[in-house]
Scaffold this motif. Sequence first.
Motif, PDB file in Angstrom:
ATOM      1  N   SER A 152       0.795  -1.282  -0.100  1.00 31.00           N
ATOM      2  CA  SER A 152       0.022  -0.054  -0.087  1.00 31.00           C
ATOM      3  C   SER A 152       1.004   1.319  -0.161  1.00 31.00           C
ATOM      4  CB  SER A 152      -0.911  -0.047   1.258  1.00 31.00           C
ATOM      5  OG  SER A 152      -0.157   0.125   2.499  1.00 31.00           O
ATOM      6  N   ILE A 153       2.137   1.268   0.741  1.00 29.52           N
ATOM      7  CA  ILE A 153       2.956   2.486   0.865  1.00 29.52           C
ATOM      8  C   ILE A 153       3.531   2.476  -0.473  1.00 29.52           C
ATOM      9  CG2 ILE A 153       4.678   3.628   1.828  1.00 29.52           C
ATOM     10  CD1 ILE A 153       3.807   2.263   4.733  1.00 29.52           C
ATOM     11  N   GLY A 154       3.946   1.449  -1.094  1.00 31.16           N
ATOM     12  CA  GLY A 154       4.575   1.661  -2.128  1.00 31.16           C
ATOM     13  C   GLY A 154       3.821   2.101  -3.527  1.00 31.16           C
ATOM     14  N   GLN A 155       2.695   1.707  -3.443  1.00 29.98           N
ATOM     15  CA  GLN A 155       1.708   2.073  -4.448  1.00 29.98           C
ATOM     16  C   GLN A 155       1.534   3.544  -4.361  1.00 29.98           C
ATOM     17  OE1 GLN A 155      -1.509  -0.845  -5.346  1.00 29.98           O
ATOM     18  NE2 GLN A 155      -0.395  -2.337  -4.109  1.00 29.98           N
ATOM     19  N   LEU A 156       1.369   3.851  -3.113  1.00 25.92           N
ATOM     20  CA  LEU A 156       0.891   5.314  -3.019  1.00 25.92           C
ATOM     21  C   LEU A 156       2.136   6.250  -3.201  1.00 25.92           C
ATOM     22  CD1 LEU A 156      -1.275   7.607  -2.330  1.00 25.92           C
ATOM     23  CD2 LEU A 156      -0.748   7.112   0.128  1.00 25.92           C
ATOM     24  N   THR A 157       3.269   5.652  -2.752  1.00 18.38           N
ATOM     25  CA  THR A 157       4.521   6.504  -3.425  1.00 18.38           C
ATOM     26  C   THR A 157       4.621   6.584  -5.091  1.00 18.38           C
ATOM     27  OG1 THR A 157       5.630   5.748  -1.462  1.00 18.38           O
ATOM     28  CG2 THR A 157       6.856   6.801  -2.995  1.00 18.38           C
ATOM     29  N   GLY A 158       4.217   5.538  -5.363  1.00 14.29           N
ATOM     30  CA  GLY A 158       4.222   5.658  -6.968  1.00 14.29           C
ATOM     31  C   GLY A 158       3.222   6.334  -7.593  1.00 14.29           C
ATOM     32  N   ARG A 159       2.143   6.478  -7.082  1.00 11.96           N
ATOM     33  CA  ARG A 159       1.279   7.286  -7.516  1.00 11.96           C
ATOM     34  C   ARG A 159       1.493   8.985  -7.450  1.00 11.96           C
ATOM     35  NH1 ARG A 159      -2.745   5.417  -4.620  1.00 11.96           N
ATOM     36  NH2 ARG A 159      -3.590   4.065  -6.194  1.00 11.96           N
ATOM     37  N   LEU A 160       1.907   9.165  -6.286  1.00  7.63           N
ATOM     38  CA  LEU A 160       2.603  10.477  -6.091  1.00  7.63           C
ATOM     39  C   LEU A 160       3.456  10.817  -7.015  1.00  7.63           C
ATOM     40  CD1 LEU A 160       2.513  11.107  -1.913  1.00  7.63           C
ATOM     41  CD2 LEU A 160       0.848  11.932  -3.589  1.00  7.63           C
ATOM     42  N   ALA A 161       4.429   9.984  -7.184  1.00  6.89           N
ATOM     43  CA  ALA A 161       5.850  10.288  -8.039  1.00  6.89           C
ATOM     44  C   ALA A 161       5.139  10.500  -9.453  1.00  6.89           C
ATOM     45  CB  ALA A 161       6.705   9.009  -8.038  1.00  6.89           C
ATOM     46  N   SER A 162       4.169   9.671  -9.853  1.00 12.27           N
ATOM     47  CA  SER A 162       3.751   9.589 -11.225  1.00 12.27           C
ATOM     48  C   SER A 162       2.887  11.330 -11.576  1.00 12.27           C
ATOM     49  CB  SER A 162       2.699   8.520 -11.231  1.00 12.27           C
ATOM     50  OG  SER A 162       1.323   8.956 -10.845  1.00 12.27           O
ATOM     51  N   ARG A 163       2.372  11.644 -10.544  1.00 11.54           N
ATOM     52  CA  ARG A 163       2.003  13.155 -10.646  1.00 11.54           C
ATOM     53  C   ARG A 163       2.873  14.167 -10.920  1.00 11.54           C
ATOM     54  NH1 ARG A 163      -1.409   9.319 -10.575  1.00 11.54           N
ATOM     55  NH2 ARG A 163      -3.485   9.689  -9.785  1.00 11.54           N
ATOM     56  N   LEU A 164       4.292  13.750 -10.595  1.00  8.27           N
ATOM     57  CA  LEU A 164       5.252  14.751 -10.947  1.00  8.27           C
ATOM     58  C   LEU A 164       6.065  14.233 -11.936  1.00  8.27           C
ATOM     59  CD1 LEU A 164       6.656  15.158  -7.113  1.00  8.27           C
ATOM     60  CD2 LEU A 164       5.561  17.070  -8.522  1.00  8.27           C
ATOM     61  N   ASP A 165       5.465  13.329 -12.740  1.00  6.87           N
ATOM     62  CA  ASP A 165       5.852  13.248 -14.241  1.00  6.87           C
ATOM     63  C   ASP A 165       7.120  12.167 -13.986  1.00  6.87           C
ATOM     64  OD1 ASP A 165       3.865  14.508 -15.634  1.00  6.87           O
ATOM     65  OD2 ASP A 165       5.217  16.231 -15.421  1.00  6.87           O
ATOM     66  N   MET A 166       7.403  11.660 -13.069  1.00  5.63           N
ATOM     67  CA  MET A 166       8.179  10.409 -12.912  1.00  5.63           C
ATOM     68  C   MET A 166       7.674   9.229 -13.220  1.00  5.63           C
ATOM     69  SD  MET A 166      10.343  10.695  -9.468  1.00  5.63           S
ATOM     70  CE  MET A 166       9.296  11.854  -7.924  1.00  5.63           C
ATOM     71  N   ARG A 167       8.893   8.520 -14.031  1.00  4.40           N
ATOM     72  CA  ARG A 167       8.677   7.145 -14.418  1.00  4.40           C
ATOM     73  C   ARG A 167       8.537   6.209 -13.112  1.00  4.40           C
ATOM     74  NH1 ARG A 167      12.688   3.222 -16.202  1.00  4.40           N
ATOM     75  NH2 ARG A 167      11.377   1.487 -17.304  1.00  4.40           N
ATOM     76  N   VAL A 168       7.842   5.158 -13.101  1.00  4.40           N
ATOM     77  CA  VAL A 168       7.440   4.420 -11.937  1.00  4.40           C
ATOM     78  C   VAL A 168       7.929   2.671 -12.529  1.00  4.40           C
ATOM     79  CG1 VAL A 168       6.170   3.622  -9.939  1.00  4.40           C
ATOM     80  CG2 VAL A 168       5.909   5.849 -10.892  1.00  4.40           C
ATOM     81  N   VAL A 169       8.929   2.314 -11.628  1.00  2.00           N
ATOM     82  CA  VAL A 169       9.116   0.859 -11.595  1.00  2.00           C
ATOM     83  C   VAL A 169       9.350   0.162 -10.424  1.00  2.00           C
ATOM     84  CG1 VAL A 169      10.340   1.051 -13.783  1.00  2.00           C
ATOM     85  CG2 VAL A 169      11.764   1.054 -11.787  1.00  2.00           C
ATOM     86  N   ALA A 170       8.818  -1.182 -10.255  1.00  2.00           N
ATOM     87  CA  ALA A 170       8.669  -1.499  -8.968  1.00  2.00           C
ATOM     88  C   ALA A 170       9.457  -3.119  -8.885  1.00  2.00           C
ATOM     89  CB  ALA A 170       7.253  -1.804  -8.536  1.00  2.00           C
ATOM     90  N   HIS A 171       9.808  -3.470  -7.802  1.00  2.00           N
ATOM     91  CA  HIS A 171      10.207  -5.025  -7.640  1.00  2.00           C
ATOM     92  C   HIS A 171       9.526  -5.410  -6.345  1.00  2.00           C
ATOM     93  CE1 HIS A 171      12.430  -8.524  -7.178  1.00  2.00           C
ATOM     94  NE2 HIS A 171      12.744  -8.278  -5.868  1.00  2.00           N
ATOM     95  N   ASP A 172       8.741  -6.670  -6.434  1.00  2.00           N
ATOM     96  CA  ASP A 172       8.114  -7.036  -5.404  1.00  2.00           C
ATOM     97  C   ASP A 172       8.195  -8.631  -5.599  1.00  2.00           C
ATOM     98  OD1 ASP A 172       6.302  -8.019  -3.276  1.00  2.00           O
ATOM     99  OD2 ASP A 172       5.563  -6.081  -3.015  1.00  2.00           O
ATOM    100  N   PRO A 173       8.765  -9.586  -4.767  1.00  2.00           N
ATOM    101  CA  PRO A 173       8.744 -10.963  -5.223  1.00  2.00           C
ATOM    102  C   PRO A 173       7.447 -11.550  -5.015  1.00  2.00           C
ATOM    103  CG  PRO A 173      10.004 -10.726  -3.165  1.00  2.00           C
ATOM    104  CD  PRO A 173       9.975  -9.052  -3.879  1.00  2.00           C
ATOM    105  N   SER A 174       6.631 -10.841  -4.185  1.00  2.00           N
ATOM    106  CA  SER A 174       5.304 -11.677  -3.791  1.00  2.00           C
ATOM    107  C   SER A 174       4.193 -11.301  -5.035  1.00  2.00           C
ATOM    108  CB  SER A 174       4.893 -10.931  -2.573  1.00  2.00           C
ATOM    109  OG  SER A 174       4.500  -9.588  -2.620  1.00  2.00           O
ATOM    110  N   LEU A 175       4.520 -10.521  -5.850  1.00  2.00           N
ATOM    111  CA  LEU A 175       3.688 -10.115  -6.962  1.00  2.00           C
ATOM    112  C   LEU A 175       3.808 -10.993  -8.182  1.00  2.00           C
ATOM    113  CD1 LEU A 175       3.155  -6.276  -6.469  1.00  2.00           C
ATOM    114  CD2 LEU A 175       1.513  -8.024  -5.742  1.00  2.00           C
ATOM    115  N   ARG A 176       2.986 -11.419  -8.831  1.00  2.00           N
ATOM    116  CA  ARG A 176       2.996 -12.145 -10.175  1.00  2.00           C
ATOM    117  C   ARG A 176       2.652 -11.167 -11.224  1.00  2.00           C
ATOM    118  NH1 ARG A 176       4.121 -17.392 -10.320  1.00  2.00           N
ATOM    119  NH2 ARG A 176       3.780 -18.573  -8.008  1.00  2.00           N
ATOM    120  N   GLU A 177       1.639 -10.174 -10.752  1.00  2.00           N
ATOM    121  CA  GLU A 177       1.217  -9.194 -11.662  1.00  2.00           C
ATOM    122  C   GLU A 177       0.917  -7.982 -10.759  1.00  2.00           C
ATOM    123  OE1 GLU A 177      -3.343 -10.425 -12.280  1.00  2.00           O
ATOM    124  OE2 GLU A 177      -2.090 -11.152 -13.690  1.00  2.00           O
ATOM    125  N   LEU A 178       0.934  -7.015 -11.654  1.00  2.00           N
ATOM    126  CA  LEU A 178       0.935  -5.557 -10.869  1.00  2.00           C
ATOM    127  C   LEU A 178      -0.765  -5.406 -10.474  1.00  2.00           C
ATOM    128  CD1 LEU A 178       2.602  -3.309 -13.190  1.00  2.00           C
ATOM    129  CD2 LEU A 178       3.371  -3.680 -10.391  1.00  2.00           C
TER     130      LEU A 178
END
Length: 309
Positions: A152-178
């Motif tokens: 939840s925190i990583g996703q919200l951080t990604g959302r805020l970053a995207s609003r500043l026109d940042m490209r967002v990438v992530a790594h999470d071994p528990s996820l098979r899909e976003l």
Amino acid sequence: MKILIPEYIDPRSLQRLRAEHEVVFDSTLWERRADLVSSARDAHAIIVRARTQVKGELLDAMEYCRAVGRLGVGLDNIDVQTCQARGIEIIPAIGGNARSVAEYVVTCALMLLRYSHYSVGGALADGNWIRPAIPEGREVAGRTIGLVGFGSIGQLTGRLASRLDMRVVAHDPSLRELPANDFECQLLPLDDLLASSDIVSLHLPLTPATRGLIDASRLALMQPDAVLVNAARGGIVDEKALADALAQRRLRAAALDVFDEEPLPGGTALSGTPNLLLTPHIAGVTADSESRVGELVSDRILALLKSIA
């Protein structure tokens, strides 16, 4: 029923709990282990922050305990396995401080990419006009933020970053899909994320698998102009390796809100390290988040105790 609270809780939440149950509240009780154990013997619930160690003799003493409320999300101070075996429900404040942590990370990214333009101490006010001959600061627009952990925190951080026109990438071994989100994000292997990100932000629990995850070899994968932010848990980053990387200019800057040992003692490898922002585990602590966290935990504690009354 009795609720034991050995650390700070928002006053409004404390008032709600006291309206329905016997509450023993002492924000310094966590420091006095013998008194804490004694007070816990007849408690039906305990509400803690990060300093109370809910394990060992304390957990053994809580014969009547049905719930452990956690004013935060990290559970490394709680013996989760024993609680589950005894039927004690663990109630973390998931999502309660996510906004505060996400804003901290984005703020650090903005500052650290432009760190040479900030006055540290009173130098500028004393007349020392410190301005690089060649511009060094970077803008975040178009930069890549790599999120190691995409809860939840990583996703919200990604959302805020995207609003500043940042490209967002992530790594999470528990996820098979976003998970579904309203911004674009690409899942990457950890080493690829480290090598391609301008900002790396950690959003992981401390486990045997994540302890020392960001070590010297992983820091060496990062770009020399990249910044690292850890507002997750101490122990994930090798502090000595990070200090060496910063001192040798193999990394632009870093921000640490969490440490191997807390409170952070003097004389560690981090002392005197250049281009390093240190804060005392406050990324998720604001007046706003404290209110939300207290309400989330109080709501569930009250509901659980009502169900067993």
